[in-house]
Design an enzyme around this catalytic site. Structure first.
Site, PDB file in Angstrom:
ATOM      1  N   ASP A   1      -2.228  10.522   3.510  1.00 17.22           N
ATOM      2  CA  ASP A   1      -3.628  10.158   3.704  1.00 17.22           C
ATOM      3  C   ASP A   1      -4.323  11.183   4.588  1.00 17.22           C
ATOM      4  O   ASP A   1      -4.166  11.170   5.812  1.00 17.22           O
ATOM      5  CB  ASP A   1      -3.719   8.766   4.342  1.00 17.22           C
ATOM      6  CG  ASP A   1      -5.163   8.326   4.563  1.00 17.22           C
ATOM      7  OD1 ASP A   1      -6.065   8.909   3.927  1.00 17.22           O
ATOM      8  OD2 ASP A   1      -5.374   7.400   5.365  1.00 17.22           O
TER       9      ASP A   1
ATOM     10  N   LYS B   1      -9.591  13.218   8.371  1.00 17.31           N
ATOM     11  CA  LYS B   1      -9.034  12.855   9.668  1.00 17.31           C
ATOM     12  C   LYS B   1      -8.931  14.086  10.575  1.00 17.31           C
ATOM     13  O   LYS B   1      -8.864  15.216  10.091  1.00 17.31           O
ATOM     14  CB  LYS B   1      -7.625  12.273   9.486  1.00 17.31           C
ATOM     15  CG  LYS B   1      -7.563  10.938   8.787  1.00 17.31           C
ATOM     16  CD  LYS B   1      -6.110  10.496   8.624  1.00 17.31           C
ATOM     17  CE  LYS B   1      -6.021   9.155   7.933  1.00 17.31           C
ATOM     18  NZ  LYS B   1      -6.491   8.042   8.782  1.00 17.31           N
TER      19      LYS B   1
ATOM     20  N   GLU C   1      -9.409   3.811   2.650  1.00 23.69           N
ATOM     21  CA  GLU C   1      -8.985   3.848   1.244  1.00 23.69           C
ATOM     22  C   GLU C   1      -7.956   2.781   0.902  1.00 23.69           C
ATOM     23  O   GLU C   1      -7.808   2.397  -0.265  1.00 23.69           O
ATOM     24  CB  GLU C   1      -8.420   5.228   0.895  1.00 23.69           C
ATOM     25  CG  GLU C   1      -6.948   5.480   1.205  1.00 23.69           C
ATOM     26  CD  GLU C   1      -6.604   5.380   2.681  1.00 23.69           C
ATOM     27  OE1 GLU C   1      -5.463   5.000   2.992  1.00 23.69           O
ATOM     28  OE2 GLU C   1      -7.465   5.675   3.527  1.00 23.69           O
TER      29      GLU C   1
ATOM     30  N   LYS D   1       0.853  -1.186   0.000  1.00 27.83           N
ATOM     31  CA  LYS D   1       0.000   0.000   0.000  1.00 27.83           C
ATOM     32  C   LYS D   1       0.891   1.238   0.000  1.00 27.83           C
ATOM     33  O   LYS D   1       1.690   1.437   0.902  1.00 27.83           O
ATOM     34  CB  LYS D   1      -0.900  -0.005   1.236  1.00 27.83           C
ATOM     35  CG  LYS D   1      -1.730   1.277   1.412  1.00 27.83           C
ATOM     36  CD  LYS D   1      -2.450   1.281   2.753  1.00 27.83           C
ATOM     37  CE  LYS D   1      -3.102   2.635   3.038  1.00 27.83           C
ATOM     38  NZ  LYS D   1      -3.727   2.690   4.378  1.00 27.83           N
TER      39      LYS D   1
ATOM     40  N   ARG E   1      -7.799  -0.411   1.432  1.00 26.80           N
ATOM     41  CA  ARG E   1      -8.387  -1.620   0.841  1.00 26.80           C
ATOM     42  C   ARG E   1      -8.908  -1.349  -0.571  1.00 26.80           C
ATOM     43  O   ARG E   1      -8.987  -2.268  -1.396  1.00 26.80           O
ATOM     44  CB  ARG E   1      -9.485  -2.156   1.758  1.00 26.80           C
ATOM     45  CG  ARG E   1     -10.679  -1.249   1.922  1.00 26.80           C
ATOM     46  CD  ARG E   1     -11.440  -1.494   3.207  1.00 26.80           C
ATOM     47  NE  ARG E   1     -10.717  -1.001   4.373  1.00 26.80           N
ATOM     48  CZ  ARG E   1     -11.147  -1.117   5.628  1.00 26.80           C
ATOM     49  NH1 ARG E   1     -12.290  -1.720   5.879  1.00 26.80           N
ATOM     50  NH2 ARG E   1     -10.439  -0.641   6.629  1.00 26.80           N
TER      51      ARG E   1
ATOM     52  N   ASP F   1     -11.938   7.243   4.288  1.00 27.24           N
ATOM     53  CA  ASP F   1     -10.686   7.029   5.012  1.00 27.24           C
ATOM     54  C   ASP F   1     -10.334   5.550   5.089  1.00 27.24           C
ATOM     55  O   ASP F   1      -9.269   5.195   5.571  1.00 27.24           O
ATOM     56  CB  ASP F   1     -10.784   7.623   6.429  1.00 27.24           C
ATOM     57  CG  ASP F   1      -9.436   7.735   7.101  1.00 27.24           C
ATOM     58  OD1 ASP F   1      -8.412   7.785   6.385  1.00 27.24           O
ATOM     59  OD2 ASP F   1      -9.383   7.775   8.349  1.00 27.24           O
TER      60      ASP F   1
END
Length: 489
Positions: free
Chosen positions: A267, A274, A346, A262, A348, A344
């Site tokens: 992020d 977040k 994301e 990943k 996966r 969030d």
């Protein structure tokens, strides 16, 4: 760092420092006793004064008069034979003690360790030294790297030398790979973008004939139907990339091990934004990709006789007018549809398309590595990596590799009973399963895209980096992965 394994005479081996073990009764090992005798019992006198602490791993640096070493680091061991965990502590503390020197020679392989051979000891010594030598200096205007550049591991005789050499090569490779991963993980998101990772992959391929790199850009990924991946990438101005580093060091036709990392280089959470506190640490959300880069760098430097493909799904997760919204439904490369309830979650979404694409390499096994869930941190803390697998042997082999390397993992359940938590009224599945068992349902989601091959998932959210005063990437699970891969050769 340059690692060497050799049979040395401590009275002649020139170095800035010799590392010697002292047990709980102030007894030196063979080389330490020889140096002590040559210096008129100096080390014995120092030990009798009690200057070396009694706790395992305590260190004391002292100058010497006779012998090739300019100084000595004495390191305390418990009652021998020591356990593997105790030996790692000794190796780590002694390596930290010499990291400010230009070189060192270690005589720790003379210590008796329960259920361990000279190869294992040498690997742990080299790994500890390599990790201690790392220092992040890229973004400091005046910082200097740690000077430790040469490290020698002593073998007692020619018979032991081959085993020590094998361990030094493994531990040195694990350290190199871990430090590559740490450097990438520690870089800020404005430097380490998906395009930066593309450049790193291409540069690696240019340096090594056995490795080739393929890159899919946004347009190509869209044409392949990677709608899940692109639902994350479209919120950013930075172009995304699917990267494959194909290392062919093994036999022709041998099915490769495929690692999938990943690579969310930053992020924000997307529209499901977040909290601002500690959001800077979301630069570490690409540590799965960083570990894949670390493994690939180590394999080519070691000229390992294996076939491995390193796949990196690289993108930013940003909020914008183009970003995915909660409730959106996307179609993955596999054709399965996904209702996005939380942007969030994301990781996966990018990994599921990467896992589908990984099948094209006809793998013997696929292992994905991801800072996937905060729930895994709650479950296991920062000591163990969460491990999920659809095959018991694969899970057992990975756990064993973690125990051997000291980069430990713990198997978590991947039971069918959890799958209904991902049911959606509007699509084939939803991307979150609710508050309970968050790490498990994330793995269950990925399992739906890995049904055609042997697969394992490593959730490294708790093990990939540290917060607080020691903030920084750890380089895990590079040692575990290299140990597993090289065990399979």
């Amino acid at each position: 760092m340059q690692f060497t394994a050799k049979v040395t005479d401590i009275l002649k081996q020139r170095s800035a420092c010799a590392i010697l073990a002292v047990d709980n009764k102030n007894r030196l090992t063979e080389s330490g006793s020889a140096l002590d005798k040559a210096n008129g019992g100096l080390l014995t006198k120092i030990l009798k004064r009690g200057d070396l602490g009694s706790a395992a791993g305590s260190t004391l640096m002292v100058p010497t008069v006779e012998g090739g070493a300019e100084r000595v680091v004495l390191v305390r061991t418990p009652k021998t034979p020591v356990s593997q965990a105790e030996f790692r502590k000794v190796a780590n503390s002694s390596a930290t003690a010499v990291k400010s020197l230009k070189d060192a020679s270690s005589y720790l392989a003379e210590v008796s360790v329960k259920d361990a051979d000279a190869t294992w000891q040498a690997a742990q010594i080299a790994l500890a030294a390599g990790l201690a030598s790392y220092k992040f200096t890229r973004c400091h205007s005046d910082a200097k790297p740690n000077p430790l550049a040469k490290f020698t591991v002593h073998a007692s005789d020619k018979k032991q030398l081959k085993a020590v050499q094998k361990g030094v090569e493994l531990g040195g490779g694990q350290a190199l790979g871990s430090n590559v991963a740490r450097e990438l993980g520690n870089l800020p998101g404005n430097i380490c973008t998906p395009s930066y990772l593309v450049g790193e992959a291409k540069a690696l391929a240019k340096k090594h004939a056995k490795l080739s790199t393929t890159v899919l850009d946004n347009k190509k990924m869209e044409s392949l139907g990677m709608g899940s991946f692109m639902s994350v990438a479209k919120g950013s101005d930075e172009p995304a990339a699917m990267i494959a580093m194909n290392y062919k060091g093994g036999k022709a036709g041998q099915k490769p091990i495929v690692l999938v990392g990943k690579g969310i280089t930053f992020d924000t959470g997307g529209i499901s934004l977040k909290p601002g506190a500690a959001m800077d640490e979301m630069k570490f959300d690409m540590c799965g990709a960083a570990s894949v880069f670390g493994v690939m760098n180590a394999l080519v430097e070691m000229n390992a006789p294996v076939n491995v493909v390193g796949v990196v799904a690289a993108a930013e997760n940003m909020p914008s007018g183009r970003a995915s919204k909660p409730g959106d439904i996307v179609t993955s490369m596999s054709g399965k549809t996904i209702e996005i309830l939380n942007t969030d979650a994301e990781g996966r979404l990018v990994l599921c398309d990467a896992l589908t694409w990984a099948g094209k390499f006809k793998p013997s096994v696929v292992i994905d590595v991801a800072t996937l869930t905060g729930a895994c941190v709650i479950a296991l803390g920062h000591h163990a990596t969460g491990l999920y697998a659809n095959q018991d042997k694969l899970a057992n082999d990975l756990i064993a590799a973690g125990e051997t390397s000291g980069d430990r993992a713990w198997r978590m359940p991947l039971w069918d009973e959890y799958q209904p938590m991902l049911n959606s009224n509007f699509a084939d599945m939803q991307n979150i399963g609710g508050r309970e068992a968050g790490s498990v349902t994330a793995a269950c989601f990925l399992a739906r895209f890995a049904e055609d091959y042997n697969w394992a998932h490593l959730d490294i959210a708790g093990s990939a980096w540290k917060s607080g005063a020691a903030k920084g990437a750890t380089g895990r699970p590079v040692p575990l992965l290299l140990q597993y891969i090289l065990n399979k050769k």
